[in-house]
Design an enzyme around this catalytic site. Structure first.
Site, PDB file in Angstrom:
ATOM      1  N   GLU A 100    -116.069  36.003  76.340  1.00 54.02           N
ATOM      2  CA  GLU A 100    -115.741  35.104  75.505  1.00 54.02           C
ATOM      3  C   GLU A 100    -114.162  35.450  75.118  1.00 54.02           C
ATOM      4  O   GLU A 100    -113.584  36.594  75.191  1.00 54.02           O
ATOM      5  CB  GLU A 100    -116.213  35.355  74.050  1.00 54.02           C
ATOM      6  CG  GLU A 100    -115.729  34.498  73.009  1.00 54.02           C
ATOM      7  CD  GLU A 100    -116.159  34.834  71.537  1.00 54.02           C
ATOM      8  OE1 GLU A 100    -117.130  35.441  71.407  1.00 54.02           O
ATOM      9  OE2 GLU A 100    -115.650  34.137  70.816  1.00 54.02           O
TER      10      GLU A 100
ATOM     11  N   ASP B 201    -108.797  49.847  66.073  1.00 52.28           N
ATOM     12  CA  ASP B 201    -107.492  48.902  65.614  1.00 52.28           C
ATOM     13  C   ASP B 201    -107.228  49.881  64.276  1.00 52.28           C
ATOM     14  O   ASP B 201    -107.555  50.404  63.405  1.00 52.28           O
ATOM     15  CB  ASP B 201    -108.457  47.799  64.923  1.00 52.28           C
ATOM     16  CG  ASP B 201    -107.114  46.830  64.045  1.00 52.28           C
ATOM     17  OD1 ASP B 201    -105.898  47.266  64.443  1.00 52.28           O
ATOM     18  OD2 ASP B 201    -107.616  45.887  63.504  1.00 52.28           O
TER      19      ASP B 201
ATOM     20  N   ASP C 164    -104.004  49.900  61.502  1.00 50.84           N
ATOM     21  CA  ASP C 164    -103.202  49.262  60.952  1.00 50.84           C
ATOM     22  C   ASP C 164    -102.362  50.025  59.882  1.00 50.84           C
ATOM     23  O   ASP C 164    -103.114  50.597  58.818  1.00 50.84           O
ATOM     24  CB  ASP C 164    -104.115  48.031  60.304  1.00 50.84           C
ATOM     25  CG  ASP C 164    -103.093  46.825  59.605  1.00 50.84           C
ATOM     26  OD1 ASP C 164    -103.635  45.699  59.811  1.00 50.84           O
ATOM     27  OD2 ASP C 164    -102.336  47.106  58.949  1.00 50.84           O
TER      28      ASP C 164
ATOM     29  N   CYS D 287     -91.818  55.205  58.819  1.00 49.36           N
ATOM     30  CA  CYS D 287     -93.399  55.240  58.572  1.00 49.36           C
ATOM     31  C   CYS D 287     -94.069  55.133  60.233  1.00 49.36           C
ATOM     32  O   CYS D 287     -95.196  55.410  60.364  1.00 49.36           O
ATOM     33  CB  CYS D 287     -94.003  54.388  57.739  1.00 49.36           C
ATOM     34  SG  CYS D 287     -93.559  52.587  57.736  1.00 49.36           S
TER      35      CYS D 287
ATOM     36  N   SER E 101     -99.509  45.884  67.997  1.00 50.67           N
ATOM     37  CA  SER E 101    -100.130  44.829  67.490  1.00 50.67           C
ATOM     38  C   SER E 101     -99.232  43.588  67.276  1.00 50.67           C
ATOM     39  O   SER E 101     -99.747  42.662  66.739  1.00 50.67           O
ATOM     40  CB  SER E 101    -101.054  45.213  66.255  1.00 50.67           C
ATOM     41  OG  SER E 101    -100.195  45.359  65.227  1.00 50.67           O
ATOM     42  N   GLY E 102     -97.792  43.857  67.371  1.00 53.69           N
ATOM     43  CA  GLY E 102     -96.999  42.743  67.077  1.00 53.69           C
ATOM     44  C   GLY E 102     -96.476  42.872  65.619  1.00 53.69           C
ATOM     45  O   GLY E 102     -95.363  42.340  65.390  1.00 53.69           O
TER      46      GLY E 102
ATOM     47  N   ARG F  25     -97.501  45.467  62.574  1.00 56.18           N
ATOM     48  CA  ARG F  25     -97.639  46.757  61.643  1.00 56.18           C
ATOM     49  C   ARG F  25     -98.885  47.744  62.386  1.00 56.18           C
ATOM     50  O   ARG F  25     -99.152  48.377  61.494  1.00 56.18           O
ATOM     51  CB  ARG F  25     -98.051  46.418  60.295  1.00 56.18           C
ATOM     52  CG  ARG F  25     -99.493  45.725  60.412  1.00 56.18           C
ATOM     53  CD  ARG F  25     -99.575  44.998  58.955  1.00 56.18           C
ATOM     54  NE  ARG F  25    -100.769  44.395  58.916  1.00 56.18           N
ATOM     55  CZ  ARG F  25    -101.143  43.392  58.357  1.00 56.18           C
ATOM     56  NH1 ARG F  25    -100.176  43.174  56.996  1.00 56.18           N
ATOM     57  NH2 ARG F  25    -102.517  42.843  58.045  1.00 56.18           N
TER      58      ARG F  25
ATOM     59  N   VAL G 130    -101.408  49.356  65.911  1.00 50.16           N
ATOM     60  CA  VAL G 130    -101.630  49.590  67.277  1.00 50.16           C
ATOM     61  C   VAL G 130    -103.060  49.217  67.562  1.00 50.16           C
ATOM     62  O   VAL G 130    -103.863  49.490  66.845  1.00 50.16           O
ATOM     63  CB  VAL G 130    -101.239  51.012  67.922  1.00 50.16           C
ATOM     64  CG1 VAL G 130     -99.875  51.041  67.814  1.00 50.16           C
ATOM     65  CG2 VAL G 130    -102.007  51.914  67.137  1.00 50.16           C
TER      66      VAL G 130
ATOM     67  N   ASP H 158    -109.870  51.206  61.425  1.00 47.34           N
ATOM     68  CA  ASP H 158    -110.456  50.332  60.983  1.00 47.34           C
ATOM     69  C   ASP H 158    -111.733  50.645  61.603  1.00 47.34           C
ATOM     70  O   ASP H 158    -112.277  49.737  62.636  1.00 47.34           O
ATOM     71  CB  ASP H 158    -109.859  48.840  61.186  1.00 47.34           C
ATOM     72  CG  ASP H 158    -110.811  47.764  60.599  1.00 47.34           C
ATOM     73  OD1 ASP H 158    -111.811  47.994  60.360  1.00 47.34           O
ATOM     74  OD2 ASP H 158    -110.251  46.704  60.347  1.00 47.34           O
TER      75      ASP H 158
ATOM     76  N   HIS I 223    -116.838  42.354  68.008  1.00 44.13           N
ATOM     77  CA  HIS I 223    -115.646  42.307  67.464  1.00 44.13           C
ATOM     78  C   HIS I 223    -114.578  41.309  68.341  1.00 44.13           C
ATOM     79  O   HIS I 223    -114.447  41.971  69.390  1.00 44.13           O
ATOM     80  CB  HIS I 223    -115.064  43.451  66.649  1.00 44.13           C
ATOM     81  CG  HIS I 223    -114.992  43.406  65.380  1.00 44.13           C
ATOM     82  ND1 HIS I 223    -113.815  42.850  64.644  1.00 44.13           N
ATOM     83  CD2 HIS I 223    -115.809  43.725  64.243  1.00 44.13           C
ATOM     84  CE1 HIS I 223    -114.037  42.894  63.277  1.00 44.13           C
ATOM     85  NE2 HIS I 223    -115.127  43.608  63.171  1.00 44.13           N
TER      86      HIS I 223
END
Lengths: 460, 453
Positions: free
Chosen positions: B75, B141, B143, B163, B192-193, B195, B197, B344, B353
């Site tokens: 998918e 993920d 964040d 940070c 991730s673009g 904030r 990875v 996460d 997911h």
């Protein structure tokens, strides 16, 4: 396995052939045995086993420690699985297991529950076996593991000791004659999850006293597959063939013990948006009230919180449109309307069975909520279990629990009787007894509404 | 958007639009995301064929062991303009994939699992044949918003170089464990673009893990129990740390905490901040002793030494010589709280997911989701990651030429694509080929044996 009436009329219920497992005290239930079962026993054995499984489930949801569980399961097994004819004990064990397979094979939710409880039971009973019997069972399962060689053991001794000390197994520090099994880490997910084993290059090193995990995992996966097959057989033939005999028994067995699932609001019909604030104050249990207040405060909840509160509101009688309006009102304050429609609305419709698989999801029970594991930034879970003492006291007094009742509640919390703590809170706030105890947040809500309505009616 | 903001923007448009010549206009464009540039990006720069080869896992060749239905059961989902979310896109060839992306020009491409059936035909099947994920990379993920209670420089969606080391720590800890403990070799880290990875573990074994096994790996990495409603966040039990935690602590966490985060985040500088740490100390008398020392700010204010470091040393000294092990352990608990990766969990636990594909462009920042080299992750700087606008300027400077393959080579995307190939894709495809060869031979052998009976 054949089910016969007392007067020996034969039936065709027979799932497969095979012999009773080799191990005399702990059957592995690999295949249904060729046994004749009287119809009365069919039901009564199953009820007895169900009492054991239900007891295990209650114990787990109260957060009992392993040693307490050990005692509890022993007790449950002894009281329920006896048979006056000692030669029948093993048969009762096997028959009751296979009957419950039929009962619990029929939906995903039922399978999941049965699988967890049977696995917990198996694990417990395996641990009580002698070392010799354990090895026999491992052989029967044809385990994919080898004992670690001496040379390898020597090179890893320090790490293995470190792991043993990290989980408090000080008494069983690895010695030269210790047996370790080297298995692919994915075979022992539970030991990996708890960091209870040393893992190196894809292999977990499992100590002899931990093999129960390995065996239980295999037991579980075999049972899981078997349940799917049983379900298929049930749906395609057994249900139809047995519609006048076994089917009613099987269907009654499961519903009478799981309680209502509150997926459809029955008693009071729908509630409307404008009443929610009032209802939250008067009739939400603490877990939902906390989520509700956090949502109002932060205009946001993480996924698990949205699920717990959203499904509860659905069970309470908020229809899908009001539900969307409700969540939209809060979330749009934080993430904006656009993002809400894009990221969150789908999920809400999904809960109501309007999207995706179109399953109508059921609200969470206390047991499920208590077993959840809220992390950073989460507000779901059972406050009686997951809050620190200070936070819990503050939350209870905000609800209006007086100081005397508070001590009773905290006493229950200390004993890890979370549902009893919630029941006492209910009783203190409603000044009325709740004899059935609280088992489901939606039950809390409907009991509370019942009491409040009765009060209103009598004063009117 | 506030009314003022809307006002400003329409003002800008009025001033800018009529006057600037075309060339200058592109150069002067703000570093914001502009959907109309995406078309150019997808047609000139996006590495379609690399994505295709990765997702095929060797099943795109001529080898008789190839599964030709493989890619078609994967998918892909698109986020289109106006927030339209289109799930279950599937492709049977490199050309289909490329043409679809170029045509639909999605703001975001998410990659889902491989299903038992082609998900595009999901409604054609009935009964037992429900769409079920059967294969999926093990993904993680991380964040930055999950660290909001331990960073003081930014919050929410913002990140800065003060940070970002938290992400560096996360990559180092997780990557080392995935390789050394779990034995995985084909691991891709992607920015991730904005904030955080993403991590993709692509070994065959990882792709075939069940949900329960994925959850086990994720739980292995978890040390956080509890949240703002309970008191403590990290509780390290047992006499000693598990070898994985001990290694993470001595090789990564301790150093990053003491040499970077302690001072860059000013973790002990003000009362409000140090109170948070004193709260974590189980021995009240030690906490009050430190509080008394720190409240009287003048004594320790020797200008040379950083106040955070001075206070940390004082804290360590008092805690580490304590006789109760729970109190000594507290030093490590503080370091874990402020540095240890926060995953996460839900993303990793379930096969179904979705996760954003590498080389997408983040719609808010305009930055490309480029791979990160875990061996040099401390050098990665999110503020210098190429943006869509910057890439188009570079192309513009070179002049468009439609006859040349791989225009990316001349832009700052070049290094990112080279890294993707050399450190991830090539070794991965080599393994896929070997695995395919050996499983095919085994099958062949088996059927031969059958014949000889």
């Amino acid at each position: 396995m054949q089910v016969v009436r007392s007067h020996q009329s034969h039936s065709t219920f027979s799932s497969s052939t095979g012999s009773v497992s080799a191990s005399p005290t702990l059957p592995l239930y690999r295949s249904a045995p060729e046994l004749e079962v009287r119809l009365e026993d069919f039901e009564s054995f199953a009820v007895d086993r169900l009492r054991v499984l239900k007891g295990i489930s209650d114990g787990l949801s109260r957060g009992k420690k392993p040693d307490e569980m050990e005692k509890l399961v022993n007790e449950l097994w002894k009281t329920n699985m006896r048979h006056q004819d000692s030669s029948q004990v093993l048969n009762k064990d096997i028959i009751s297991h296979f009957v419950l397979r039929l009962v619990y094979c029929r939906t995903e939710e039922l399978r999941k529950w049965f699988l967890s409880m049977e696995s917990a039971l198996f694990r417990h009973r395996f641990r009580n076996q002698t070392a010799e019997a354990q090895r026999a069972i491992m052989e029967e399962f044809d385990l994919p593991c080898k004992a670690v060689s001496n040379a390898e053991f020597e090179s890893l001794k320090e790490k293995l000791g470190q792991v043993a000390r990290s989980i408090g197994h000080n008494h069983s520090l690895p010695t030269a004659d210790a047996i370790y099994y080297k298995v692919p880490f994915e075979e022992v997910p539970e030991l990996v999850a708890g960091r209870k084993v040393f893992i190196n290059q894809g292999y977990a090193y499992v100590a002899m006293n931990q093999v129960v995990s390995l065996v239980a995992t295999i037991f579980r996966s075999l049972l899981s597959k078997a349940l799917i097959l049983t379900n298929r057989k049930w749906a395609t033939s057994i249900r139809e063939q047995e519609q006048h005999r076994l089917t009613p028994i099987v269907e009654a067995l499961c519903s009478s013990y799981l309680g209502p699932d509150y997926s459809q609001p029955k008693e009071y019909g729908e509630i409307s948006l404008k009443d929610i604030d009032q209802l939250a104050k008067s009739s939400f249990p603490l877990c939902m009230r906390h989520l509700y207040e956090k949502l109002r405060e932060d205009h946001h909840l993480k996924h698990a919180g949205r699920m717990q509160l959203g499904l509860f509101l659905k069970g309470v009688g908020l229809n899908v449109d009001d539900s969307l309006a409700f969540w939209r009102e809060e979330f749009s304050k934080k993430v904006g309307l656009e993002k809400f429609e894009k990221n969150y609305a789908y999920n809400i419709r999904h809960n109501y069975g309007k999207e995706g698989k179109k399953t109508d999801y059921t609200p969470y029970s206390c047991q499920k909520i208590i077993l959840s594991t809220p992390g950073v930034g989460d507000h779901h879970g059972c406050p009686y279990r997951h809050f620190g003492e200070e936070n819990l006291r503050a939350a209870l007094s905000r609800m209006g629990v007086n100081s005397r009742a508070m001590e009773d509640v905290m006493g229950k919390v200390r004993n890890r009787d979370y549902q009893l703590a919630c029941t006492l809170t209910f009783e203190a706030l409603h000044a009325a007894p709740c004899d059935a105890g609280i088992n489901h947040p939606n039950q809390y809500f409907s009991d509370s509404q019942k009491l409040l309505k009765a009060k209103k009616d009598s004063s009117a | 958007m506030t009314r003022q903001g809307a006002q400003e923007e329409s003002d800008n448009m009025l001033i800018d639009e009529p006057q600037l010549p075309q060339r200058a206009q592109i150069a002067a464009l703000p570093d914001e995301f502009n959907p109309s540039y995406l078309k150019l990006y997808y047609s000139k720069l996006f590495p379609h064929s690399d994505l295709y080869r990765w997702m095929s896992y060797g099943n795109d060749g001529k080898h008789p062991g190839c599964d030709s239905s493989y890619l078609g059961r994967r998918e892909f989902s698109y986020t289109l303009d106006n927030d339209i979310f289109v799930r279950y896109n599937t492709f049977n060839s490199a050309a289909e994939l490329e043409n679809s992306i170029k045509e639909k020009c999605p703001l975001k491409i998410d990659i889902g699992p491989i299903y038992n059936l082609n998900p595009a035909n999901r409604n054609a099947y009935a009964g037992d044949n429900v769409l079920t994920p059967v294969e999926r990379e093990l993904i993680f993920d991380i964040d930055m918003t999950d660290y909001d209670d331990v960073r003081y420089c930014c919050s929410g969606a913002d990140v800065c170089l003060d940070c970002w080391p938290l992400m560096t720590v996360a990559i180092k800890v997780i990557d080392t464990s995935l390789r050394d403990d779990f034995g995985f070799r084909h691991i891709l880290w992607v920015y991730s673009g904005r904030r955080g990875v993403h991590c993709w573990v692509c070994d065959r074994k990882a792709r075939w893990l069940t949900n329960e096994q994925r959850a086990a790996v994720a739980d292995y990495f978890r040390v956080y129990k509890g949240n703002e409603n309970s008191n403590k966040k990290v509780t390290l039990m047992g006499q000693v740390l598990h070898p994985f935690l001990a290694r993470s602590y001595t090789e990564v966490l301790k150093e990053y905490f003491e040499t970077k985060l302690l001072t860059s985040q000013n973790i002990l500088s003000s009362e409000e901040r140090y109170e948070k740490i004193l709260d974590m100390i189980p021995d009240q008398s030690i906490a009050s002793e430190l509080r008394a020392k720190w409240q009287d700010g003048r004594r320790s204010s020797s200008a040379k030494e950083d106040i955070n470091i001075v206070r940390w040393e004082q804290l360590k000294q008092l805690l580490q010589r304590h006789k109760a092990q729970g109190v000594r352990r507290c030093v490590e608990e503080i370091v874990f709280t402020f540095t240890y990766p926060r995953l996460d969990m839900e993303v990793s636990k379930h096969m179904n997911h979705l996760l954003k594909a590498p080389f997408c462009v983040h719609p808010k920042t305009g930055r490309v989701c480029v791979p990160i080299d875990p061996n040099n992750c401390e050098e990665f700087d999110p503020t210098t990651v190429p943006t869509l606008t910057q890439l188009l300027e570079e192309l513009n400077r070179e002049g468009f030429r439609s006859d040349v393959e791989g225009e990316w080579n001349k832009t700052s995307l070049g290094n990112a694509i080279k890294l993707f190939r050399s450190s991830f894709l090539q070794p991965l495809l080599k393994s896929c080929k070997e695995e395919m060869e050996s499983s095919y031979n085994a099958k062949l052998q088996q059927s031969k044996n059958l014949l000889s009976w």
